[in-house]
Design an enzyme around this catalytic site. Structure first.
Site, PDB file in Angstrom:
ATOM      1  CB  SER A  89     -13.932   8.802  -3.596  1.00  0.00           C
ATOM      2  OG  SER A  89     -12.893   9.171  -2.733  1.00  0.00           O
ATOM      3  CG  ASN A  90      -8.294   8.925  -3.790  1.00  0.00           C
ATOM      4  OD1 ASN A  90      -7.807   9.927  -4.311  1.00  0.00           O
ATOM      5  ND2 ASN A  90      -8.606   8.871  -2.496  1.00  0.00           N
ATOM      6  CG  ASN A 131      -0.567   5.055   0.353  1.00  0.00           C
ATOM      7  OD1 ASN A 131      -1.714   4.712   0.046  1.00  0.00           O
ATOM      8  ND2 ASN A 131      -0.262   5.477   1.572  1.00  0.00           N
ATOM      9  CG  HIS A 140      -0.447   9.661   4.494  1.00  0.00           C
ATOM     10  ND1 HIS A 140      -0.834   8.613   5.283  1.00  0.00           N
ATOM     11  CD2 HIS A 140      -0.067  10.653   5.353  1.00  0.00           C
ATOM     12  CE1 HIS A 140      -0.684   8.939   6.555  1.00  0.00           C
ATOM     13  NE2 HIS A 140      -0.223  10.167   6.622  1.00  0.00           N
ATOM     14  CG  LEU A 148       2.737   3.520   9.230  1.00  0.00           C
ATOM     15  CD1 LEU A 148       1.767   2.687   8.401  1.00  0.00           C
ATOM     16  CD2 LEU A 148       2.317   3.534  10.695  1.00  0.00           C
ATOM     17  CG  ASP A 149       1.844   6.262   5.918  1.00  0.00           C
ATOM     18  OD1 ASP A 149       1.547   5.689   4.848  1.00  0.00           O
ATOM     19  OD2 ASP A 149       1.084   6.295   6.896  1.00  0.00           O
ATOM     20  CD  GLU A 202      -7.178  11.746  -0.070  1.00  0.00           C
ATOM     21  OE1 GLU A 202      -7.302  10.666  -0.673  1.00  0.00           O
ATOM     22  OE2 GLU A 202      -7.441  11.866   1.135  1.00  0.00           O
TER      23      GLU A 202
END
Ligand code: GRF
Length: 199
Positions: free
Chosen positions: A14-15, A109, A111, A146-147, A176
């Site tokens: 969807s993004n 990214n 998140h 990680l993030d 988002e």
């Protein structure tokens, strides 16, 4: 001049869909072109989304590959497309150190939580289980952690009255979709100005 982008996915897309629409006729029009979609899974719904928009989709299957081995597969696949940026949109693999080094500061990214509060997958399930009245989504650059990469944008998602996990996810995705393209546009326009300045 527009920037060439690869969008990496593992699922629904969807993004990806919103980015493609914005690149066709929205905030990303004239700013970037999605040159290729790379999926880590052959079954990802986002592959059909890419096809609907006439964008090539390549499957680089990640099952059974270590992070570093998969990173090499990805680098090899991306090489041919000469992309300026790599945009992760629901990509469920950790990016290898080699890949971060190759595209340093050029992997973005989204998140589904505040990266300072929650890292890893399932950010909406975490917010729902904790009964939060508000969560956030974060767009960040990818580094080796990680993030943990630098935050480009963060936006709140009000959760009051969200009775199910599905409702939490739906509210989060609405935020988002807006935030990702807006943030990419800001990042890419800045990059183009730098390039013009140094031309
Ligand atoms: C989104 O919630 C995103 O934040 C997370 O994975 C999900 C992908 O959704 N990284 P979609 O494939 O873009 O619909």
């Amino acid at each position: 001049m527009t920037l060439r982008v690869a969008v990496l996915i593992s699922g629904r897309g969807s993004n990806l869909e919103r980015i493609l629409v914005e690149a066709e006729r929205g905030v990303l029009a004239g700013v970037c072109e999605v040159a290729v979609v790379v999926s880590s899974r052959a079954e990802a719904g986002g592959i059909a989304v890419a096809a609907q928009h006439g964008v090539p989709a390549v499957v680089v299957a990640s099952a059974g590959r270590s992070t570093e081995a998969y990173g090499r597969d990805l680098l090899e696949a991306l090489e041919a497309w000469h992309v300026d940026y790599v945009v992760l949109a629901g990509f469920l693999r950790i990016v290898s150190r080699e890949m971060v080094a190759r595209y340093r500061g050029r992997i973005v990214n989204i998140h589904p939580a505040d990266t300072a509060l929650y890292q890893g997958a399932h950010g909406y399930a975490w917010a729902y289980a904790a009964g939060l009245r508000e969560t956030a989504v974060t767009v960040h650059l990818v580094d080796e952690g990680l993030d943990t990469g630098p935050v480009l944008a963060k936006r709140s998602v009000p959760l009051a009255g969200a009775a199910t996990l599905g409702e939490v996810v739906a509210r989060g995705l609405r935020v988002e979709h807006e935030l990702y393209s807006e943030t990419l546009a800001r990042l890419f326009v800045g990059e183009m100005k730098v390039r013009e300045g140094s031309a």
